[in-house]
Design a protein around this motif. Structure first.
Motif, PDB file in Angstrom:
ATOM      1  N   LEU A  59      28.696   4.414 -20.766  1.00 27.90           N
ATOM      2  CA  LEU A  59      27.882   5.411 -21.437  1.00 27.90           C
ATOM      3  C   LEU A  59      28.844   6.366 -22.130  1.00 27.90           C
ATOM      4  CD1 LEU A  59      24.920   6.278 -21.790  1.00 27.90           C
ATOM      5  CD2 LEU A  59      25.235   7.806 -19.879  1.00 27.90           C
ATOM      6  N   GLU A  61      29.431   9.696 -24.675  1.00 29.50           N
ATOM      7  CA  GLU A  61      28.716  10.902 -25.065  1.00 29.50           C
ATOM      8  C   GLU A  61      29.500  11.599 -26.156  1.00 29.50           C
ATOM      9  OE1 GLU A  61      26.291  13.922 -22.383  1.00 29.50           O
ATOM     10  OE2 GLU A  61      28.435  14.331 -22.389  1.00 29.50           O
ATOM     11  N   ARG A 103      24.072  10.244 -26.934  1.00 30.12           N
ATOM     12  CA  ARG A 103      24.765   9.250 -26.114  1.00 30.12           C
ATOM     13  C   ARG A 103      24.611   7.858 -26.682  1.00 30.12           C
ATOM     14  NH1 ARG A 103      21.849  12.036 -22.305  1.00 30.12           N
ATOM     15  NH2 ARG A 103      23.051  13.806 -21.593  1.00 30.12           N
ATOM     16  N   VAL A 266      31.441   8.843 -20.290  1.00 28.18           N
ATOM     17  CA  VAL A 266      30.953   9.682 -19.208  1.00 28.18           C
ATOM     18  C   VAL A 266      30.472   8.855 -18.023  1.00 28.18           C
ATOM     19  CG1 VAL A 266      30.356  11.712 -20.534  1.00 28.18           C
ATOM     20  CG2 VAL A 266      28.718   9.840 -20.373  1.00 28.18           C
ATOM     21  N   GLU A 267      30.335   7.554 -18.246  1.00 26.65           N
ATOM     22  CA  GLU A 267      29.856   6.753 -17.130  1.00 26.65           C
ATOM     23  C   GLU A 267      30.336   5.327 -17.320  1.00 26.65           C
ATOM     24  OE1 GLU A 267      25.607   7.349 -16.182  1.00 26.65           O
ATOM     25  OE2 GLU A 267      25.581   5.197 -15.849  1.00 26.65           O
ATOM     26  N   TRP A 398      10.700   6.198 -21.013  1.00 27.67           N
ATOM     27  CA  TRP A 398      11.292   7.354 -21.705  1.00 27.67           C
ATOM     28  C   TRP A 398      12.492   7.868 -20.941  1.00 27.67           C
ATOM     29  CZ3 TRP A 398      11.008  12.206 -19.246  1.00 27.67           C
ATOM     30  CH2 TRP A 398      11.614  13.257 -19.958  1.00 27.67           C
ATOM     31  N   PHE A 399      12.337   7.983 -19.626  1.00 21.19           N
ATOM     32  CA  PHE A 399      13.421   8.474 -18.789  1.00 21.19           C
ATOM     33  C   PHE A 399      14.628   7.542 -18.886  1.00 21.19           C
ATOM     34  CE2 PHE A 399      15.580   8.237 -14.681  1.00 21.19           C
ATOM     35  CZ  PHE A 399      16.057   9.534 -14.609  1.00 21.19           C
ATOM     36  N   THR A 402      16.613   7.770 -22.393  1.00 16.91           N
ATOM     37  CA  THR A 402      17.471   8.918 -22.683  1.00 16.91           C
ATOM     38  C   THR A 402      18.807   8.820 -21.980  1.00 16.91           C
ATOM     39  OG1 THR A 402      15.628   9.947 -21.573  1.00 16.91           O
ATOM     40  CG2 THR A 402      16.602  11.166 -23.373  1.00 16.91           C
ATOM     41  N   PHE A 403      18.847   8.134 -20.833  1.00 16.11           N
ATOM     42  CA  PHE A 403      20.104   8.121 -20.091  1.00 16.11           C
ATOM     43  C   PHE A 403      20.789   6.778 -20.105  1.00 16.11           C
ATOM     44  CE2 PHE A 403      18.178  11.936 -18.693  1.00 16.11           C
ATOM     45  CZ  PHE A 403      19.257  12.790 -18.744  1.00 16.11           C
ATOM     46  N   ILE A 407      18.564  -0.268 -16.277  1.00 20.26           N
ATOM     47  CA  ILE A 407      17.870  -0.849 -15.130  1.00 20.26           C
ATOM     48  C   ILE A 407      16.453  -0.289 -15.055  1.00 20.26           C
ATOM     49  CG2 ILE A 407      17.809  -0.622 -12.638  1.00 20.26           C
ATOM     50  CD1 ILE A 407      20.648  -1.415 -12.535  1.00 20.26           C
ATOM     51  N   VAL A 408      16.340   1.028 -15.191  1.00 12.16           N
ATOM     52  CA  VAL A 408      15.029   1.662 -15.152  1.00 12.16           C
ATOM     53  C   VAL A 408      14.182   1.187 -16.334  1.00 12.16           C
ATOM     54  CG1 VAL A 408      13.826   3.867 -15.154  1.00 12.16           C
ATOM     55  CG2 VAL A 408      16.038   3.666 -14.036  1.00 12.16           C
TER      56      VAL A 408
END
Lengths: 452, 305
Positions: A59, A61, A103, A266-267, A398-399, A402-403, A407-408
Motif C-alpha cells: 500500500l 501513500e 493511496r 505504508v503497508e 466502501w470500507f 478506501t484502504f 480481502i474485505v
C-alpha cells in the motif's frame, strides 16, 4: 402454476449454457461464420488472490502532509507509472489500483522475488529538469532544487549550498524513444514534450543556449547535457555518447521515472506460496463437505422441493462462478466464505418458500394453490431480508476500497453478487424446476413427497 | 402452540450469561487489536529442520536492527511468529539476512505483514465509522420497510437492540478467544462483525414480516399471542436456515478450512447463531415488553404474581 413455462425453460437453459461455457473455458471466443475471424473474445481465466497463491501486496501513500489535498489526476498518473515500472520487471498479473484519494494498492500474486519489486516501486523517481547555468555536475551528485510537490516554497538549505531552479518536472514528458544520430555511430534519446512543457522548454532553451540543463532523478543527477540550440518545437534530442544499453536505461528512467506525487510504502504484506496453496485446498474441501451435508439435509427434510432446491443451487453456483470469471474477480479466502454465506442466503429464500408451501398444504390447499401461495407470500420477507444483506455488503465494499483491503473487498463483492444471483435462482429457477417436476409426475402422497 | 414468550426474562438472563464473561475479559485484558488497527509488523518464518533459533537470539537480532519490542511465539505448525513495531522493508531484509547467517540455512518466509502506524489508526477510525453507518442504514431501512405498521419505529429500535446484543456476543467471543486462543481483532474480524450485523437484520425482518402479516389477518388477538404465533410460524425456517444451512457451511469451514479462516468462521458461526437467537428471544420479547409497558409493572412481576 406458471403460464409461460416454455419461455422460462428456454431462458434458464440459455443462461445455464452460457454460464457453463464460461465456467469450463479459459477463453471465450465467438467466430464470424463467414470469414472465421473472431467477432468477440475475452479471457476468463480465474484469478486467485494473494492469500491463495501467495504473493506481495503493498500500500503506497502520497507522501504529502495529511492536511493537503492530493490531485486525483496526479494520483492516476502515479498509478500508471507504478504499473508500467512493475510491468517492465516481467511480473505477471500484477494489479495496481487507486484506493481512496491518496493511496495506491499494488498486488503481485505468485511473486517470490519480492525485493526487486519493492525496490522498483520505492525508487520514487521524481524527475526534474534543473537549470544549473554554467555548472555541469557529475552523475550522482545530489542537487538541491526549488521544486515542491505541494506548491509550497522549499526551505533554503543550510548555508553554503545552492538552491537550483527546476524548470519543469518529468510529468511534462510526452514520449521518449531511443534512436541513432545521423552518422549512426552513437545512440541518442529523442523526446517529445506536452504543450505546456514545450512552451516552458522553448522559452528556457532560447534564453540559455550554451548553458547546462541538468536532469535530476530524486535530487540525484543522472545527466547534465548542454543546451546546443533553442528547442522550440517541443521535440528534442539528448546526445552524450550513449551505448544502446545506457540509452535504453536512461529512456526508461525518463519514461517511468517521473512520479507527479512522491509515494511512500505504508503497508506491506507478503504471503508465502505454501501457506496460500494449503489454505486453498483446505477451504475448497471444507466448502465441499459443507455443501454435501447441506444438500443431504435439504433433500431429507424437504423431499421433492429439496431436490429441486439443490438443483437450483447447483445452477446458482455455475452462474455465480461464471460471473466471477467474466468480470475478473479475484478469488480470495474470505471470498470463498462470502460465496458460501450467499449460498446460505439462497437456500434461506427456498426454505422460506417451502415452509410457506407446507403450511398451505396443511391448511388443505391443493398443490397448485400451495405452490403459488408459497412464492407470493414469502416474497416480501425474502426481498426485505436480502436487501439488508446487500446494504451491509456495500458498506463493507466502501470500507475495503478506501484502504486497499482487498480481502474485505473480495468478501463483500462475492456476498453482494451471490445474494443478487441467489434471488434469481431461488425465485425464478426453483419455481420453474418444481413445476416441471410436478407436471412430470403427479405426486399423491404429500407426506412422502413434501415431508409435511 | 408452544408458548415461547412467557419465559422472556429467562432468555434475557441467558444472553447476559453469554455476553458478560467475555466483555469482562475484554475490559480486563484490553481490546486485542491486531496490527491492522494499531500499526506494526507480524513476521512469520520457518527454520530448517533442527536449525531453529531460540527466542533470545531472535530478539537480539531485532534489537540489532533497532527494533526493541519484538515478541516471539511459536505456532502449532512449528513456524515462528514475531510481532514488533513497524518494520521497513530494509529492516526486514536485514533481519532475514541476520537469521540466515545465524542458522547457516535458508529461512522460509511464511508471511510478512507490516502496517504503518498512521494507516492503522485511520483504519481503526474508519472501521468504527463503517459499523456506525451500517447500524444507521439498518434503522432507516427497517423504519421504511415497516412504515405501514403501527409503531414502525419500535421495530427499528428492537432490531437495533438485538443487533447490539449480537455485536456484544461477537465481542464476548473475541474476548474469550483472545484470552485462551491468542486471537486478535483484525480486518477479517471486522468483516465478520459487519456480516453478523447484516444477517442479524435479515433475520429480524423475516420475523417482523410475519408479525406484520398476522397483524392484518388476526386483528382480535392479543399482541403477545400474535407475536408468539408469528415466532412459532417462522421457527422452522429460522432453525433450518440458520442451524442447518449456514451453520453447516461455517462449521465445516471452521473444522476443515485451514488456520487462516478458522477464527473468521468461528466468529461468523457464533455471530449468526446469535442473530437468529436474538430475533426470537430478544427482539420479539422486547416488542411485547414495550407494548405492555412492563417497566411500569416492575417487568411483568406485578402482573404475573
Amino acid at each position: 402454476m406458471i403460464r409461460n413455462l416454455t419461455n422460462r425453460i428456454a431462458i434458464i437453459a440459455l443462461i445455464l449454457a452460457f454460464a457453463l461455457w464460461v465456467d469450463l473455458s479459459n477463453d471465450i471466443e465467438i467466430l464470424n461464420p463467414v470469414n472465421n475471424q473472431a467477432l468477440f473474445s475475452r479471457n476468463v481465466e480465474p484469478r486467485l488472490g494473494l492469500d491463495l497463491q501467495g504473493g506481495l501486496q503493498v500500500l503506497l501513500e502520497a507522501d504529502i502532509p495529511a492536511s493537503q489535498q492530493v490531485d486525483s489526476q496526479a494520483m492516476e498518473i502515479a498509478r500508471d507509472i507504478v504499473q508500467q515500472r512493475t510491468d517492465a520487471l516481467g511480473v505477471n498479473e500484477n494489479v495496481i489500483q487507486i484506493a481512496g484519494d491518496r493511496r495506491i494498492v499494488g498486488e503481485f500474486p505468485g511473486l517470490e522475488d519480492t525485493e526487486s519489486v519493492l525496490a522498483t516501486i520505492q525508487q520514487t523517481g521524481l524527475l526534474e529538469f534543473v537549470d544549473t547555468g554554467d555548472y555541469s555536475p557529475e552523475e550522482g551528485t545530489i542537487l538541491n532544487t526549488d521544486y515542491s510537490p505541494t506548491g509550497e516554497p522549499v526551505e533554503l538549505p543550510e548555508s553554503g549550498e545552492v538552491l537550483y531552479h527546476t524548470i519543469m518536472t518529468g510529468s511534462e514528458l510526452d514520449a521518449v524513444t531511443v534512436g541513432q544520430d545521423q552518422l549512426a555511430t552513437n545512440y541518442v534519446i529523442n523526446f517529445r514534450l506536452k504543450s505546456e512543457g514545450a512552451r516552458i522548454f522553448g522559452d528556457h532553451t532560447s534564453a540559455n543556449v550554451g548553458k547546462f540543463l541538468t536532469i535530476v532523478l530524486d535530487k540525484q543527477v543522472i545527466s547534465s547535457p548542454r543546451i546546443e540550440s533553442a528547442i522550440t518545437g517541443g521535440e528534442g534530442t539528448i546526445t552524450g555518447g550513449f551505448t544502446f544499453e545506457s540509452a535504453n536505461a536512461f529512456a526508461v528512467q525518463l519514461r517511468y521515472g517521473s512520479l507527479p506525487v512522491p509515494l511512500k510504502i505504508v503497508e506491506t504484506r507478503i504471503i508465502g506460496p505454501t501457506l496460500g496453496a494449503d489454505s486453498l485446498n483446505k477451504s475448497l474441501r471444507a466448502g465441499l463437505i459443507g455443501m454435501v451435508i447441506v444438500a443431504m439435509f435439504m433433500i431429507l427434510y424437504y423431499r421433492l422441493p429439496g431436490i429441486v432446491a439443490v438443483l437450483s443451487i447447483l445452477i446458482y453456483a455455475a452462474i455465480a462462478f461464471a460471473v466471477f470469471k467474466w468480470f475478473h474477480f479475484t478469488l480470495t479466502l474470505p471470498g470463498i466464505a462470502g460465496f458460501l454465506l450467499s449460498t446460505g442466503a439462497a437456500l434461506d429464500a427456498n426454505i422460506l418458500i417451502f415452509e410457506r408451501m407446507k403450511e398451505e398444504l396443511r391448511n388443505g390447499r391443493n398443490l397448485a394453490q400451495a405452490v403459488d401461495q408459497g412464492w407470493t407470500r414469502a416474497w416480501s420477507s425474502i426481498r426485505d431480508s436480502n436487501l439488508a444483506a446487500i446494504i451491509t455488503s456495500l458498506i463493507l465494499f466502501w470500507f475495503g476500497s478506501t484502504f486497499g483491503a482487498t480481502i474485505v473487498k473480495g468478501f463483500s463483492l462475492t456476498l453482494a453478487l451471490g445474494v443478487g444471483i441467489s434471488l434469481f435462482t431461488a425465485i425464478y429457477v426453483t419455481r420453474t424446476l418444481l413445476v416441471i417436476f410436478l407436471q412430470g409426475f403427479k405426486p399423491k402422497n404429500y407426506d412422502l413427497w413434501f415431508g409435511i | 402452540m408452544i408458548d415461547i414468550l412467557s419465559k422472556r426474562y429467562l432468555y434475557f438472563l441467558f444472553s447476559l450469561f453469554v455476553i458478560v464473561p467475555g466483555l469482562i475479559l475484554l475490559a480486563v485484558d484490553g481490546l486485542p487489536l491486531s496490527i491492522d488497527f494499531t500499526g506494526g509488523s507480524l513476521f512469520e518464518v520457518t527454520f530448517a529442520e533442527g536449525k531453529g533459533l531460540d527466542t533470545e537470539s531472535i530478539i537480539s537480532i531485532y534489537e540489532e536492527a533497532g527494533i526493541d519490542d519484538a515478541q516471539v511465539t511459536t505456532t502449532e505448525t512449528g513456524s515462528v511468529q514475531i510481532r514488533s513495531s513497524f518494520l521497513t522493508n530494509e529492516a526486514r531484509d536485514e533481519i532475514l539476512t541476520a537469521m540466515q547467517e545465524a542458522t547457516g540455512e535458508p529461512v522460509t518466509v511464511i508471511s510478512f505483514d507490516s502496517v504503518g502506524p498512521t494507516i492503522g489508526a485511520q483504519v481503526a477510525s474508519r472501521a468504527a465509522l463503517a459499523v456506525g453507518v451500517a447500524a444507521l442504514g439498518v434503522v432507516i431501512y427497517i423504519t421504511l420497510a415497516f412504515r405501514k405498521v403501527q409503531n414502525a419505529f419500535r421495530y427499528g429500535v428492537c432490531a437495533i437492540i438485538a443487533m447490539v446484543h449480537d455485536v456484544a456476543v461477537v465481542f464476548s467471543i473475541a474476548g474469550i478467544g483472545a484470552r485462551y486462543f491468542d486471537w486478535q481483532m483484525d480486518a477479517l474480524f471486522l468483516t465478520a462483525l459487519l456480516t453478523v450485523i447484516g444477517f442479524s437484520v435479515q433475520d429480524k425482518v423475516v420475523v417482523f414480516d410475519r408479525i406484520r402479516e398476522n397483524a392484518n389477518l388476526l386483528r382480535r388477538l392479543e399482541y403477545e399471542t400474535l407475536v408468539n404465533h408469528s415466532i412459532v410460524q417462522t421457527l422452522q425456517r429460522s432453525i433450518n436456515t440458520q442451524l442447518m444451512t449456514v451453520e453447516f457451511l461455517l462449521l465445516s469451514l471452521a473444522l476443515f478450512g485451514g488456520i487462516t479462516l478458522q477464527e473468521f468462521a468461528v466468529i461468523l458461526l457464533v455471530g449468526l447463531l446469535s442473530g437468529t437467537y436474538s430475533s426470537i428471544f430478544v427482539a420479539a420479547p422486547i416488542l411485547v415488553l414495550w407494548e405492555k409497558r412492563e417497566w411500569t409493572t416492575w417487568f411483568g412481576r406485578g402482573a404475573n404474581a
